[in-house]
Design an enzyme around this catalytic site. Structure first.
Site, PDB file in Angstrom:
ATOM      1  N   HIS A   1      53.854  21.769  39.190  1.00 22.47           N
ATOM      2  CA  HIS A   1      54.048  21.470  40.609  1.00 22.47           C
ATOM      3  C   HIS A   1      54.847  22.572  41.296  1.00 22.47           C
ATOM      4  CE1 HIS A   1      56.479  19.871  43.963  1.00 22.47           C
ATOM      5  NE2 HIS A   1      55.348  19.286  44.297  1.00 22.47           N
TER       6      HIS A   1
ATOM      7  N   CYS B   1      45.961  62.436  30.714  1.00 25.00           N
ATOM      8  CA  CYS B   1      46.659  61.147  30.804  1.00 25.00           C
ATOM      9  C   CYS B   1      48.167  61.316  30.761  1.00 25.00           C
ATOM     10  CB  CYS B   1      46.213  60.210  29.684  1.00 25.00           C
ATOM     11  SG  CYS B   1      46.583  60.822  28.022  1.00 25.00           S
TER      12      CYS B   1
END
Length: 775
Positions: free
Chosen positions: A393, A724
């Site tokens: 919730h 990279c």
């Protein structure tokens, strides 16, 4: 109803007071509310597709408007419908769930999550009528009124339907919540499932920390593949079961055995995931669903489905990026809700009855929330709870209200206090962090729809599987560097050789720790394979179907030694940076058994999980002879270059890789330049040396010459080559140099992606205008 008389099915004319679910459609929201209309839609339209929904009946809006004095006509209609349902199921005084379904709920922009009451295990006429009465009354609680005010609904225009649905005996098994997209990032390739033992209210209300599973949707119908890419064990501290007496349910503690195992097996997870796809496809939008498993029949059911209400209304193509600087020490962690960060002062509240004590604009810290907390939640800057998962919730309402939250910390109410200044960060992946003090937080809006197209591929460097999904909207060309080390050090934490040779561990304290981590594994090495395969799968999932280049382990010996059990297997080296690392480990008798686990994980990643976009990359390969030895070890462990499309790349980070590029090209499908190590070894500078930091630069002419040569030689050999390293991330203008050299791809950190993409586009435009390439 006279004795022995068979009750008739509820009628469906325009004045009826009760509907059979089966006669409802999703267009009937004004008649039976959003929840019940959706249940009717699924029973009618999706039963033939295998989606199982428990039968039930629903009172109509007409019944609500006539309710004021509880007329006999209404009572009789409800009782007759209940008896008919009992006969249909074949159980006298059938146990049912009694759920509220408002005519303005479960809309695409308002879920009304938990605003009205639900009653479980209701049996008998009088108990049913009492439950219906309380459902009607719940339309005018403080929390329901507050929610309608927030969403702009007229209180007197909303009617309420009551759903009376056969109970699924999940008290004897488990239940939970499921979303057809990732709840935090909105990634539409992921299905998220939460599960706990017993009835589902504890998961919905966030009263327990549930198990979490993630499934990769594109592979669900791929033969021979099990695309479950995450299984996370939750605490599941208690479970809700049936009770006798005044209360029809009660919570009891779970056993140690229940807490130590997952609620769902693979077949259950895949069944639910396929249903999620079916339901999403039918409704044409992302869905939020509740499910339950019957412990007597082992059958799964969907007990509720409604449109997801957060990501479905977000503007496509844009997202907000936050960064945190000068943060304090970590105070606690939990599940992150949202992707923002805020800083403020704690106000700890134990009960919603203390609403007057809450200071508006503070950070709400409490054990858990339920719908009674909504008036307080609306006033909070952020929310931190002890209990709950990403589908609780607290999580659902926080997302809907746009409030940053961290749930399920386990100890927030213990380690934090009212008046304390903290920073709540949900910008670092699925784990949310609470930092001491007020950090410096910056943010910017990213509109990816305006990015230019480029011929040079721009890819991402990623390491943390839990943070990968947040970048799914970036239009990258894949993952150019997936760092295995992060998964090993943060998710596995144990040295692979300490798992392969568990019986030979000398330190009993270390052995006990390993036994705790691997309690569910008879074969300890399987723990490493499973954890690594799942961690890499979550990285590959973000890129799929584009390539994800996975670098094999590249720890230095001192880093390996820091893993649990690692000290026994690692030598002490004077200079680990250029010591026993990368390729030299893989064929060594002192490590190749550990390397075999890496190979098994990648084999499972490609074959069992289905991620054939995974490309293997070998780091720190010093000689061509080493390349041959590593290829042999890979092949022995089921990773043969070219088989089932497997590509194997090599890092180009040592001068020998550049000098003998043509020879290395005979053994690998591509190169990836590691600019950090190449700079270190070209200039003879320890990259970690503070005294030499000013000299360390990828922009040095000698380094740029090496990079340019590597690119030209790879292209001459017909091999792809990318970069990279960190250079383009630190200095996006460096991308221009790489493009002019003719590089195929550039892989950068996500935070640098936009700047590098734009710089690549400018560089390509410059070449078209007549600039010359670097030779």
């Amino acid at each position: 109803m006279s004795s022995g008389e068979t009750p008739s099915k509820p009628s469906t004319d325009g004045t009826c007071l009760v509907h059979d679910f089966e006669d409802g459609r999703r267009s009937d929201i004004s008649i039976v509310g959003g929840k019940n209309a959706s249940l009717g839609e699924m029973i009618c339209a999706l039963k033939t597709e295998g989606v199982a929904v428990p039968p039930g009946v629903a009172t109509t809006a007409q019944c609500y408007w006539q309710f004021r004095d509880w007329p006999n006509e209404e009572k009789d209609a409800i009782i007759l419908a209940y008896h008919w349902l009992s006969v249909e199921v074949g159980v006298e005084d059938l146990g049912v769930a009694v759920r509220s379904s408002a005519t303005a709920e479960d809309l695409s922009d308002a879920s009304f999550a938990g605003q009205q009451e639900t009653f479980l295990n209701v049996s008998g006429e009088q108990a049913l009528l009492n439950a219906c009465r309380r459902c009607y009354a719940s339309l005018f609680t403080d929390r329901a009124i507050s929610y309608r005010q927030t969403r702009g609904f007229d209180h007197l225009e909303v009617a309420l339907s009551v759903g009376v649905q056969q109970m699924v005996r999940s008290d004897l098994s488990g239940s939970g919540v499921m979303f057809s997209i990732d709840t935090e990032s909105g990634c539409d390739k992921i299905i998220l499932i939460n599960a706990a033992w017993g009835l589902g209210e504890n998961v919905v209300q966030g009263a327990v920390n549930p198990d979490e599973y993630q499934v990769f949707k594109p592979f669900l119908n791929k033969p021979g593949v099990v695309p479950i890419i995450e299984k996370r064990l939750g605490g599941k501290e208690k479970k809700m079961v049936y009770s006798k007496g005044e209360s029809s349910t009660r919570n009891v503690p779970t056993s140690k055995a229940e807490r130590s195992v997952l609620v769902l097996n693979d077949l259950d997870i895949l069944q639910l995931a396929r249903w999620a796809c079916t339901i999403e496809r039918h409704y044409g939008c992302p869905m939020d669903m509740e499910w339950a498993k019957d412990g007597m029949t082992n059958q799964l059911f969907i007990v509720q489905a409604r449109p997801e209400t957060v990501h479905s209304v977000r503007k496509v193509g844009t997202f907000q990026e936050y960064s945190i600087n000068t943060k304090g020490k970590t105070l606690t962690t939990g599940c992150s809700v949202g992707d923002a960060a805020v800083a403020g002062r704690v106000c700890m509240i134990q009960s919603p009855t203390d609403i007057d004590a809450f200071i508006e604009g503070s950070i709400l810290v409490t054990e858990t929330t339920d719908p009674d907390w909504v008036p307080i939640m609306r006033k909070a800057m952020a929310i931190v709870t002890d209990h709950g998962g990403r589908t609780s919730h607290a999580a659902i309402v926080s997302r809907e209200l746009g409030i940053t939250a961290i749930v399920g910390t386990g100890n927030a109410t213990y380690v934090l206090h009212t008046g304390q200044d903290i920073t709540v960060s949900c910008v670092e992946g699925e784990t949310g962090y609470v930092y001491d003090g007020i950090a410096n937080i910056t943010s910017k809006t990213i509109d990816v729809s305006k990015l230019p197209r480029t011929s040079t591929e721009v890819m991402l460097n990623l390491a943390d599987p839990s943070a990968a999904n947040r970048w799914w909207r970036l239009p990258c060309d894949g993952i150019g560097l997936a760092r295995m080390e992060f998964v090993v050090s943060n998710h596995i934490r144990i040295h692979p050789m300490a798992l392969v040779h568990h019986d030979l561990i000398k330190d009993e304290a270390v052995k006990r720790v390993i036994n705790q981590f691997t309690a569910d594994y008879k074969d300890k090495s399987r723990y490493f394979v499973d954890k690594l395969a799942l961690g890499l799968a979550r990285l590959c999932a973000v890129a799929y179907p584009k390539p994800a280049i996975i670098r094999l382990s590249d720890f230095k010996t001192n880093e390996y030694a820091n893993l649990i059990g690692g000290a026994q297997y690692e030598p002490k080296e004077e200079n680990p940076m250029i010591g026993w690392r990368g390729a030299s480990r893989y064929y060594s008798s002192d490590y190749k058994d550990g390397f075999a686990l890496e190979c098994k994980a990648i084999k499972r990643l490609r074959e069992e999980l289905g991620f054939t976009n995974a490309v293997v990359m070998v780091p720190f390969c010093r000689t061509v002879e080493e390349a041959v030895k590593v290829q042999n070890e890979l092949a022995k462990n089921g990773l043969k270059r070219g088989e089932d499309g497997l590509q194997i790349y090599v890092m180009c980070e040592i001068p020998s890789n550049v000098i003998l590029a043509h020879e290395f090209a005979k053994h690998f499908d591509g190169f990836s330049i590691g600019s950090n190590d190449l700079t270190q070894l070209t200039l003879g500078i320890d990259r970690d040396s503070g005294e030499l930091a000013a000299l360390f630069s990828e922009q040095d002419e000698a380094v740029k010459w090496m990079i340019a040569k590597a690119i030209s030689r790879a292209r001459e050999a017909g091999r792809k080559i990318g970069l990279c390293g960190q250079a383009p991330s630190n200095d996006p203008s460096f991308a221009s140099f790489l493009v002019k050299c003719g590089i195929d791809s550039i892989s950068v950190s996500p935070s640098s992606f936009l700047a590098v993409k734009r710089n690549v586009a400018k560089a390509e435009d410059g070449i078209e205008q007549g600039f010359t390439t670097v030779s």
